[in-house]
Design a protein around this motif. Structure first.
Motif, PDB file in Angstrom:
ATOM      1  N   ALA A 209      -2.665  -1.724   9.057  1.00  0.00           N
ATOM      2  CA  ALA A 209      -1.804  -2.194   9.964  1.00  0.00           C
ATOM      3  C   ALA A 209      -2.468  -2.589  11.319  1.00  0.00           C
ATOM      4  O   ALA A 209      -1.843  -3.396  12.279  1.00  0.00           O
ATOM      5  CB  ALA A 209      -0.508  -1.410  10.232  1.00  0.00           C
ATOM      6  N   ARG A 210      -3.573  -2.238  11.680  1.00  0.00           N
ATOM      7  CA  ARG A 210      -4.550  -2.576  12.875  1.00  0.00           C
ATOM      8  C   ARG A 210      -4.887  -3.843  12.341  1.00  0.00           C
ATOM      9  O   ARG A 210      -5.804  -3.877  11.305  1.00  0.00           O
ATOM     10  CB  ARG A 210      -5.348  -1.538  12.953  1.00  0.00           C
ATOM     11  CG  ARG A 210      -5.057  -0.121  13.630  1.00  0.00           C
ATOM     12  CD  ARG A 210      -5.814   0.791  13.713  1.00  0.00           C
ATOM     13  NE  ARG A 210      -7.363   0.372  14.081  1.00  0.00           N
ATOM     14  CZ  ARG A 210      -8.463   1.204  13.861  1.00  0.00           C
ATOM     15  NH1 ARG A 210      -8.495   2.331  13.189  1.00  0.00           N
ATOM     16  NH2 ARG A 210      -9.615   0.520  14.001  1.00  0.00           N
ATOM     17  N   VAL A 211      -5.145  -4.805  13.283  1.00  0.00           N
ATOM     18  CA  VAL A 211      -5.576  -6.160  13.003  1.00  0.00           C
ATOM     19  C   VAL A 211      -7.019  -5.866  13.007  1.00  0.00           C
ATOM     20  O   VAL A 211      -7.769  -6.472  12.161  1.00  0.00           O
ATOM     21  CB  VAL A 211      -5.352  -7.223  14.113  1.00  0.00           C
ATOM     22  CG1 VAL A 211      -5.717  -8.281  13.982  1.00  0.00           C
ATOM     23  CG2 VAL A 211      -3.657  -6.932  14.253  1.00  0.00           C
ATOM     24  N   ASP A 212      -7.851  -5.243  13.726  1.00  0.00           N
ATOM     25  CA  ASP A 212      -9.307  -5.262  13.544  1.00  0.00           C
ATOM     26  C   ASP A 212      -9.627  -4.609  12.293  1.00  0.00           C
ATOM     27  O   ASP A 212     -10.623  -5.184  11.821  1.00  0.00           O
ATOM     28  CB  ASP A 212      -9.719  -4.339  14.825  1.00  0.00           C
ATOM     29  CG  ASP A 212      -9.268  -2.876  14.947  1.00  0.00           C
ATOM     30  OD1 ASP A 212      -8.018  -2.825  14.619  1.00  0.00           O
ATOM     31  OD2 ASP A 212      -9.717  -2.068  15.298  1.00  0.00           O
ATOM     32  N   LEU A 213      -9.087  -3.630  11.742  1.00  0.00           N
ATOM     33  CA  LEU A 213      -9.424  -2.759  10.676  1.00  0.00           C
ATOM     34  C   LEU A 213      -9.049  -3.792   9.316  1.00  0.00           C
ATOM     35  O   LEU A 213      -9.932  -3.902   8.418  1.00  0.00           O
ATOM     36  CB  LEU A 213      -8.742  -1.546  10.361  1.00  0.00           C
ATOM     37  CG  LEU A 213      -9.365  -0.798   9.337  1.00  0.00           C
ATOM     38  CD1 LEU A 213     -10.536  -0.031   9.601  1.00  0.00           C
ATOM     39  CD2 LEU A 213      -8.341   0.327   8.961  1.00  0.00           C
ATOM     40  N   ALA A 214      -8.222  -4.628   9.423  1.00  0.00           N
ATOM     41  CA  ALA A 214      -7.695  -5.404   8.310  1.00  0.00           C
ATOM     42  C   ALA A 214      -8.680  -6.791   8.399  1.00  0.00           C
ATOM     43  O   ALA A 214      -9.059  -7.071   7.476  1.00  0.00           O
ATOM     44  CB  ALA A 214      -6.138  -6.036   8.479  1.00  0.00           C
ATOM     45  N   ALA A 215      -9.070  -7.257   9.410  1.00  0.00           N
ATOM     46  CA  ALA A 215     -10.054  -8.340   9.470  1.00  0.00           C
ATOM     47  C   ALA A 215     -11.249  -7.849   9.152  1.00  0.00           C
ATOM     48  O   ALA A 215     -11.890  -8.663   8.203  1.00  0.00           O
ATOM     49  CB  ALA A 215     -10.039  -8.649  11.047  1.00  0.00           C
TER      50      ALA A 215
ATOM     51  N   VAL B 151      -0.927  -5.040  -9.434  1.00  0.00           N
ATOM     52  CA  VAL B 151      -2.006  -5.957  -9.731  1.00  0.00           C
ATOM     53  C   VAL B 151      -2.590  -6.603  -8.362  1.00  0.00           C
ATOM     54  O   VAL B 151      -3.869  -6.425  -8.148  1.00  0.00           O
ATOM     55  CB  VAL B 151      -1.360  -7.172 -10.565  1.00  0.00           C
ATOM     56  CG1 VAL B 151      -2.717  -8.155 -10.838  1.00  0.00           C
ATOM     57  CG2 VAL B 151      -0.752  -6.745 -11.939  1.00  0.00           C
ATOM     58  N   TYR B 152      -1.605  -7.070  -7.536  1.00  0.00           N
ATOM     59  CA  TYR B 152      -2.075  -7.393  -6.158  1.00  0.00           C
ATOM     60  C   TYR B 152      -0.947  -6.989  -5.384  1.00  0.00           C
ATOM     61  O   TYR B 152       0.082  -6.961  -5.490  1.00  0.00           O
ATOM     62  CB  TYR B 152      -1.918  -8.958  -5.939  1.00  0.00           C
ATOM     63  CG  TYR B 152      -3.084  -9.618  -7.011  1.00  0.00           C
ATOM     64  CD1 TYR B 152      -4.515  -9.553  -6.746  1.00  0.00           C
ATOM     65  CD2 TYR B 152      -2.503 -10.507  -7.959  1.00  0.00           C
ATOM     66  CE1 TYR B 152      -5.436 -10.187  -7.701  1.00  0.00           C
ATOM     67  CE2 TYR B 152      -3.606 -11.008  -9.019  1.00  0.00           C
ATOM     68  CZ  TYR B 152      -4.913 -10.855  -8.736  1.00  0.00           C
ATOM     69  OH  TYR B 152      -5.821 -11.598  -9.686  1.00  0.00           O
ATOM     70  N   PRO B 153      -1.548  -6.160  -4.058  1.00  0.00           N
ATOM     71  CA  PRO B 153      -0.757  -5.271  -3.307  1.00  0.00           C
ATOM     72  C   PRO B 153       0.186  -6.442  -2.349  1.00  0.00           C
ATOM     73  O   PRO B 153      -0.506  -7.302  -1.878  1.00  0.00           O
ATOM     74  CB  PRO B 153      -1.593  -4.392  -2.441  1.00  0.00           C
ATOM     75  CG  PRO B 153      -2.813  -5.294  -2.340  1.00  0.00           C
ATOM     76  CD  PRO B 153      -2.906  -5.830  -3.734  1.00  0.00           C
ATOM     77  N   PRO B 154       1.457  -5.756  -2.051  1.00  0.00           N
ATOM     78  CA  PRO B 154       1.967  -6.515  -1.274  1.00  0.00           C
ATOM     79  C   PRO B 154       1.832  -6.447   0.347  1.00  0.00           C
ATOM     80  O   PRO B 154       1.373  -5.287   0.579  1.00  0.00           O
ATOM     81  CB  PRO B 154       3.817  -5.901  -1.278  1.00  0.00           C
ATOM     82  CG  PRO B 154       3.308  -4.321  -1.879  1.00  0.00           C
ATOM     83  CD  PRO B 154       2.154  -4.663  -2.761  1.00  0.00           C
ATOM     84  N   LEU B 155       1.622  -7.253   0.985  1.00  0.00           N
ATOM     85  CA  LEU B 155       0.987  -7.173   2.452  1.00  0.00           C
ATOM     86  C   LEU B 155       1.952  -6.894   3.547  1.00  0.00           C
ATOM     87  O   LEU B 155       1.673  -6.722   4.779  1.00  0.00           O
ATOM     88  CB  LEU B 155       0.242  -8.530   2.634  1.00  0.00           C
ATOM     89  CG  LEU B 155      -1.000  -8.476   1.518  1.00  0.00           C
ATOM     90  CD1 LEU B 155      -1.691  -9.769   1.979  1.00  0.00           C
ATOM     91  CD2 LEU B 155      -1.836  -7.337   1.404  1.00  0.00           C
TER      92      LEU B 155
ATOM     93  N   GLU C 256       7.932  -2.834   0.408  1.00  0.00           N
ATOM     94  CA  GLU C 256       6.965  -2.357  -0.694  1.00  0.00           C
ATOM     95  C   GLU C 256       5.457  -2.235  -0.024  1.00  0.00           C
ATOM     96  O   GLU C 256       4.658  -2.059  -1.012  1.00  0.00           O
ATOM     97  CB  GLU C 256       6.908  -3.198  -1.982  1.00  0.00           C
ATOM     98  CG  GLU C 256       8.492  -3.089  -2.519  1.00  0.00           C
ATOM     99  CD  GLU C 256       8.607  -1.780  -2.942  1.00  0.00           C
ATOM    100  OE1 GLU C 256       7.746  -1.149  -3.606  1.00  0.00           O
ATOM    101  OE2 GLU C 256       9.882  -1.360  -2.707  1.00  0.00           O
ATOM    102  N   SER C 257       5.234  -2.523   1.209  1.00  0.00           N
ATOM    103  CA  SER C 257       3.786  -2.397   1.653  1.00  0.00           C
ATOM    104  C   SER C 257       3.702  -1.189   2.382  1.00  0.00           C
ATOM    105  O   SER C 257       4.248  -0.373   2.570  1.00  0.00           O
ATOM    106  CB  SER C 257       3.634  -3.753   2.430  1.00  0.00           C
ATOM    107  OG  SER C 257       2.236  -3.868   2.885  1.00  0.00           O
TER     108      SER C 257
ATOM    109  N   HIS D  16      -1.039 -12.776  -3.463  1.00  0.00           N
ATOM    110  CA  HIS D  16      -0.072 -11.783  -2.770  1.00  0.00           C
ATOM    111  C   HIS D  16       1.138 -12.239  -2.607  1.00  0.00           C
ATOM    112  O   HIS D  16       2.046 -11.777  -2.082  1.00  0.00           O
ATOM    113  CB  HIS D  16      -0.694 -11.536  -1.474  1.00  0.00           C
ATOM    114  CG  HIS D  16      -2.086 -10.825  -1.443  1.00  0.00           C
ATOM    115  ND1 HIS D  16      -2.093  -9.466  -1.856  1.00  0.00           N
ATOM    116  CD2 HIS D  16      -3.478 -11.125  -1.259  1.00  0.00           C
ATOM    117  CE1 HIS D  16      -3.457  -9.292  -1.819  1.00  0.00           C
ATOM    118  NE2 HIS D  16      -4.023  -9.931  -1.685  1.00  0.00           N
ATOM    119  N   GLY D  17       1.309 -13.734  -3.258  1.00  0.00           N
ATOM    120  CA  GLY D  17       2.434 -14.434  -3.110  1.00  0.00           C
ATOM    121  C   GLY D  17       2.850 -15.208  -1.871  1.00  0.00           C
ATOM    122  O   GLY D  17       2.376 -14.740  -0.490  1.00  0.00           O
ATOM    123  N   PRO D  18       3.697 -16.179  -1.489  1.00  0.00           N
ATOM    124  CA  PRO D  18       4.088 -16.726  -0.506  1.00  0.00           C
ATOM    125  C   PRO D  18       4.720 -15.836   0.732  1.00  0.00           C
ATOM    126  O   PRO D  18       4.621 -16.189   1.805  1.00  0.00           O
ATOM    127  CB  PRO D  18       5.116 -18.163  -0.863  1.00  0.00           C
ATOM    128  CG  PRO D  18       5.232 -17.751  -2.184  1.00  0.00           C
ATOM    129  CD  PRO D  18       4.236 -16.773  -2.699  1.00  0.00           C
TER     130      PRO D  18
END
Length: 360
Positions: free
Chosen positions: A281-287, A264-268, A272-273, A249-251
């Motif tokens: 964008a919810r921390v719990d769902l992303a976790a 190829v790999y999404p911007p986080l 562009e995200s 995802h890049g530095p």
């Protein structure tokens, strides 16, 4: 002739493959049940009887369904309610089973939009995201909110917009938030009734071939993940992101996009995200997503704490503004983010998150 004609059509249209697939799924689940039965009953005679009973019952059910020729949907529902088919053993149809003709054409178009909306629905995509980024393996992978499990859950009430949502409504929301449609050429998601929705829904319906309707299928959504005793911390997540995520995802979270726009790999984070209104964008769902599916080449290897901290680092970065915001960030935080595990409206490193734009 009443037997031969329908039976040939039944097999040619893939019905026989679907029945066979679900029959094999039933056998797999019976084996799992057998293991549990053996653990509970240490008696040799009990083990033998249990094995015979389970295998015979599963075989009889499968043979009856095949001989009678029950439709794929009815067969799956009966088997599910009988306890012999669950989503843990469910498998969506193979691409080789896509039918010919207009229906197959719509399925193929729907998958193409799902995999690469920036090219195949470009007028409505305002970033470099794709549906398959959050629903891996083109919406097929269990534990990655697969579309074969989501299809049978709609219509449903969603607290996010306080309304009954159809699948079209749900997809429209994905365009608005995850694909940041407000920044697209059209400035909005596809209009209601668009062929984009029709093709995507046709693809989802086909993926759900043989799946029960209205059931909570194992493998749907993202697996639940209990919050750890130490909570989550973006500072702890920063070095973990560098170690496990930056290679793809890049530095700077910029992702990797091919010249033709293929993700190829999404911007986080960044312009562009996904925007602040997206579920990811919810921390719990992303976790939950990270724990079950990342790193991409070694899913499931992170600890729960690592998943929470990486999610906190990613979702404490600035991203496009929430399209629901009409007044101040503070007002929108109270109205749209109350009770959520979100950094929206919070101040991190001296910057109030939610204003939109690039990294803080």
């Amino acid at each position: 002739t009443w037997r031969r004609g329908p039976r040939r059509n039944w097999l040619r249209n893939g019905e026989g493959k679907a029945v066979a697939r679900n029959f094999l799924n039933s056998i797999r689940l019976l084996e799992d049940r057998l293991d549990s039965e053996l653990e509970r009953d240490a008696s040799p005679l009990g083990r033998i009887i249990g094995r015979i009973a389970l295998v015979i019952s599963g075989a009889v059910l499968g043979l009856v369904l095949i001989v009678v020729g029950i439709s794929r949907n009815d067969q799956a529902t009966i088997a599910f309610e009988a306890g012999t088919v669950t989503a843990a053993s469910f498998a969506p149809p193979d691409e080789s089973e896509i039918p010919e003709g207009p229906l197959g054409d719509a399925i193929i178009r729907g998958k193409a939009i799902f995999d690469n909306p920036g090219v195949n629905a470009a007028a409505y995509v305002g970033n470099a995201m794709a549906c398959k980024n959050c629903h891996l393996d083109s919406g097929r992978r269990a534990g990655s909110s697969p579309m074969w499990a989501a299809w049978g859950k709609y219509p449903q009430y969603r607290n996010k917009n306080k309304s009954i949502n159809t699948m079209e409504d749900r997809i429209m929301g994905c365009f608005r938030y995850s694909m940041n449609a407000p920044a697209s050429a059209s400035g909005a998601p596809p209009p209601a009734g668009s062929d984009i929705y029709r093709d995507l829904q046709t693809y989802f319906h086909w993926l759900a071939t043989g799946a029960p309707t209205g059931k909570n299928m194992v493998g749907s959504g993202y697996p639940e993940l209990e919050l750890t005793s130490t909570g989550y911390d973006p500072q702890r997540g920063a070095p973990l992101y560098d170690q496990y995520c930056s290679g793809c995802h890049g530095p700077e979270g910029q992702g990797a996009i091919q010249p033709d726009g293929t993700v190829v790999y999404p911007p986080l984070w960044g312009n562009e995200s996904y925007n602040w209104g997206a579920g990811m964008a919810r921390v719990d769902l992303a976790a939950r997503f990270i724990k079950a599916n990342m790193p991409f080449d070694r899913p499931g290897t992170l600890t729960s704490q690592e998943a929470w901290d990486i999610a906190a680092f990613v979702d404490s970065q600035e991203r496009p503004r929430d399209p629901r915001q009409t007044g101040s960030i503070e007002d929108n935080a109270k109205r749209s983010f109350a009770g959520q595990e979100s950094f929206y409206g919070k101040t991190v490193d001296g910057h109030q998150l939610g204003s939109g734009g690039g990294a803080r």
